[in-house]
Scaffold this active site. Structure first.
Site, mmCIF file in Angstrom:
data_model
loop_
_atom_site.group_PDB
_atom_site.id
_atom_site.type_symbol
_atom_site.label_atom_id
_atom_site.label_comp_id
_atom_site.label_asym_id
_atom_site.label_seq_id
_atom_site.Cartn_x
_atom_site.Cartn_y
_atom_site.Cartn_z
ATOM 1 N N ASN A 208 0.853 -1.189 0.000
ATOM 2 C CA ASN A 208 0.000 0.000 0.000
ATOM 3 C C ASN A 208 0.888 1.238 0.000
ATOM 4 O O ASN A 208 2.111 1.126 0.031
ATOM 5 C CB ASN A 208 -0.962 -0.020 1.194
ATOM 6 C CG ASN A 208 -0.222 -0.059 2.506
ATOM 7 O OD1 ASN A 208 0.509 0.865 2.841
ATOM 8 N ND2 ASN A 208 -0.380 -1.144 3.255
ATOM 9 N N PRO A 303 -3.637 -11.454 10.686
ATOM 10 C CA PRO A 303 -3.985 -11.168 12.086
ATOM 11 C C PRO A 303 -4.201 -9.666 12.262
ATOM 12 O O PRO A 303 -3.465 -8.866 11.689
ATOM 13 C CB PRO A 303 -2.743 -11.626 12.867
ATOM 14 C CG PRO A 303 -1.654 -11.778 11.869
ATOM 15 C CD PRO A 303 -2.297 -12.014 10.542
ATOM 16 N N LYS A 341 -12.024 -2.319 17.620
ATOM 17 C CA LYS A 341 -10.650 -2.765 17.914
ATOM 18 C C LYS A 341 -10.391 -2.831 19.423
ATOM 19 O O LYS A 341 -9.467 -3.488 19.853
ATOM 20 C CB LYS A 341 -9.641 -1.804 17.294
ATOM 21 C CG LYS A 341 -9.798 -1.605 15.801
ATOM 22 C CD LYS A 341 -8.857 -2.474 15.024
ATOM 23 C CE LYS A 341 -8.894 -2.109 13.551
ATOM 24 N NZ LYS A 341 -8.035 -2.957 12.754
HETATM 25 N N1 CTP Z 1 -4.155 -2.803 12.134
HETATM 26 C C1 CTP Z 1 -3.453 -3.847 12.675
HETATM 27 N N2 CTP Z 1 -3.484 -5.071 12.058
HETATM 28 C C2 CTP Z 1 -4.187 -5.252 10.938
HETATM 29 C C3 CTP Z 1 -4.917 -4.175 10.366
HETATM 30 C C4 CTP Z 1 -4.879 -2.947 10.991
HETATM 31 O O1 CTP Z 1 -2.790 -3.682 13.701
HETATM 32 N N3 CTP Z 1 -4.195 -6.444 10.354
HETATM 33 C C5 CTP Z 1 -4.163 -1.500 12.830
HETATM 34 C C6 CTP Z 1 -3.474 -0.373 12.097
HETATM 35 O O2 CTP Z 1 -2.100 -0.289 12.450
HETATM 36 C C7 CTP Z 1 -4.258 0.841 12.586
HETATM 37 C C8 CTP Z 1 -5.642 0.283 12.822
HETATM 38 O O3 CTP Z 1 -5.503 -1.124 12.958
HETATM 39 O O4 CTP Z 1 -3.798 1.287 13.844
HETATM 40 C C9 CTP Z 1 -6.640 0.563 11.750
HETATM 41 O O5 CTP Z 1 -6.147 0.257 10.477
HETATM 42 P P1 CTP Z 1 -7.048 0.488 9.211
HETATM 43 O O6 CTP Z 1 -6.327 -0.046 8.018
HETATM 44 O O7 CTP Z 1 -7.549 1.902 9.172
HETATM 45 O O8 CTP Z 1 -8.310 -0.390 9.580
HETATM 46 P P2 CTP Z 1 -8.750 -1.818 9.191
HETATM 47 O O9 CTP Z 1 -8.744 -2.690 10.387
HETATM 48 O O10 CTP Z 1 -7.964 -2.290 8.033
HETATM 49 O O11 CTP Z 1 -10.273 -1.542 8.806
HETATM 50 P P3 CTP Z 1 -10.920 -1.152 7.400
HETATM 51 O O12 CTP Z 1 -10.115 -1.827 6.353
HETATM 52 O O13 CTP Z 1 -12.298 -1.673 7.551
HETATM 53 O O14 CTP Z 1 -10.882 0.332 7.324
#
Ligand code: CTP
Length: 401
Positions: A208, A303, A341
């Site tokens: 990304n 995870p 979360k």
């Molecule tokens: N995060 C994490 N592990 C993952 C995905 C996300 O620890 N597998 C953490 C990121 O570091 C951030 C938060 O979760 O602090 C939110 O990440 P984001 O990408 O905005 O959210 P997602 O969980 O991916 O939700 P969505 O894709 O529905 O927006």
């Protein structure tokens, strides 16, 4: 300021030793006391007389100097300092440190001490890139030794690349980070940062656009307030900050494992843009074009590191901070994400392309907590980091913001 701090400066034998003379001046200007130690090889590059004149102190040179042992044994010499700085840290000195050798004053001091050590490496680019130096560097970092530099540039030997010793003022800044007391001194904080790369095959991956800039700035700001920071980073565009423990990972699974290894911590800041999915059908051989058409990739869920850590029954950090990258309804989505979360705070930002935030130098965030949504004006990522670090310090030390 470094007043009342004592730095034991070990000068190794390399051409960069001349910069250590300036380093001594800069440290003394800031009020530090400098106890200089010269290796035998260093004396080929700078004289004990100039070093002691600048330091205003005796230069220590020989392990078997009995007068010194009577005045101050090498054990005490190493422990009387607030920080041991090795500059230049030559390939030879790093090898001795990593291998635990103690056959001269410098290496014996380094073995006999429990004082934190900061190394400023300086060597030819091929020596820096040599597998032995790579191993020694990794081993020393693992042992808790901190590094500043080396920088990339022209070298005295006529080559170009990483290996130039950091400039004296860069070393001073790293020393200040190490020895100055701040509100977060003694607190352990982990920060995740950067993107993750999820392999499709050995040469392709899914990634990304995260540059790692915001996570890096947060780690630097926390370290600047005295925190002991473990910085777990995916393959980011920006280099990691000096003075933190850097753990490099590629995939979400590796990041998750590295986070587990860093626990327990007082706070966790999860700034990484972790890939939600990995290719479960990743091939260990390069996928070839075939007459059967394009390959079909199967995905598996990665995870969720933040969610897992926020729900830990044992060893949950006192403060868990997540980030939310959104492209619409930022506050609404971020509030839902915080609940989902289980983290204490969410730093939400709008990453739609028009904002220029992902990969850019500025950020406009909303901090979501029990107190509601606090909108911060658009500012540099360093400023966002500074403000967040202050808030974290206040939360951990029980002070009101
Ligand atoms: N995060 C994490 N592990 C993952 C995905 C996300 O620890 N597998 C953490 C990121 O570091 C951030 C938060 O979760 O602090 C939110 O990440 P984001 O990408 O905005 O959210 P997602 O969980 O991916 O939700 P969505 O894709 O529905 O927006």
């Amino acid at each position: 300021m470094l007043s009342s701090k004592r730095i034991l400066l070990i000068i190794g034998g390399g051409i960069a030793a001349y910069k250590s003379l300036d380093l001594i001046r800069r440290l003394r200007e800031r009020g530090a006391a400098v106890t200089p130690v010269l290796t035998r090889a260093a004396e080929e590059f700078v004289t004990p007389l100039s070093v002691s004149a600048l330091a205003g102190e005796k230069v220590y040179r020989d392990l078997f100097d009995l007068t010194d042992e009577a005045e101050m044994g090498h054990i005490q010499l190493s422990r009387a300092a607030d920080l041991i700085v090795v500059a230049p840290a030559t390939a030879d000195l790093m090898g001795k440190m990593a291998g635990g050798l103690a056959n001269d004053l410098a290496s014996t001091l380094l073995m006999a001490t429990d004082t934190p050590v900061l190394c400023a490496p300086a060597m030819n680019v091929r020596m820096w890139n040599h597998p032995a130096t790579r191993r020694n560097h990794a081993q020393l970092a693992d042992d808790g030794v901190r590094f500043v530099g080396p920088n990339e540039g022209d070298m005295a030997c006529g080559e170009y690349g990483p290996g130039r010793m950091s400039e004296p003022l860069e070393i001073v800044a790293a020393i200040e980070t190490q020895v100055s007391d701040g509100p977060l001194t003694g607190r352990r904080i982990l920060v995740t940062s950067g993107p993750t790369h999820e392999p499709i095959d050995p040469v392709r991956y899914i990634a990304n656009r995260s540059s790692g800039a915001q996570g890096t700035a947060v780690a630097r700001a926390l370290s600047g307030l005295g925190a002991d920071v473990t910085f777990i980073t995916g393959p980011a565009d920006v280099p990691p900050p000096d003075g933190v423990d850097v753990v490099r990972v590629e995939t979400a699974q590796q990041m998750s494992d590295a986070v587990d290894a860093a626990l327990p911590v007082d706070a966790g800041v999860f700034a990484a843009a972790v890939a939600d999915w990995r290719v479960s059908s990743a091939s260990d051989k390069k996928l070839k074009k075939s007459r059967d058409g394009v390959p079909a990739l199967e995905f598996a869920e990665n995870p969720d590191i933040l969610k897992r850590v926020a729900h830990l029954e044992n060893g949950r950090p006192a403060l868990v901070v997540g980030f939310a990258a959104e492209t619409d309804n930022v506050i609404e989505h971020a509030k839902a994400k915080r609940a989902r979360k289980g983290c204490d705070w969410i730093v939400a930002n709008d990453v739609s392309p028009a904002t220029g935030i992902m990969g850019g130098s500025e950020n406009a965030v909303v901090l979501i907590s029990d107190d509601g949504a606090e909108e911060w004006p658009r500012m540099g990522k360093d400023q966002v980091a500074g403000r967040l670090a202050e808030k974290i310090a206040n939360a951990l030390t029980g002070q009101n913001p």
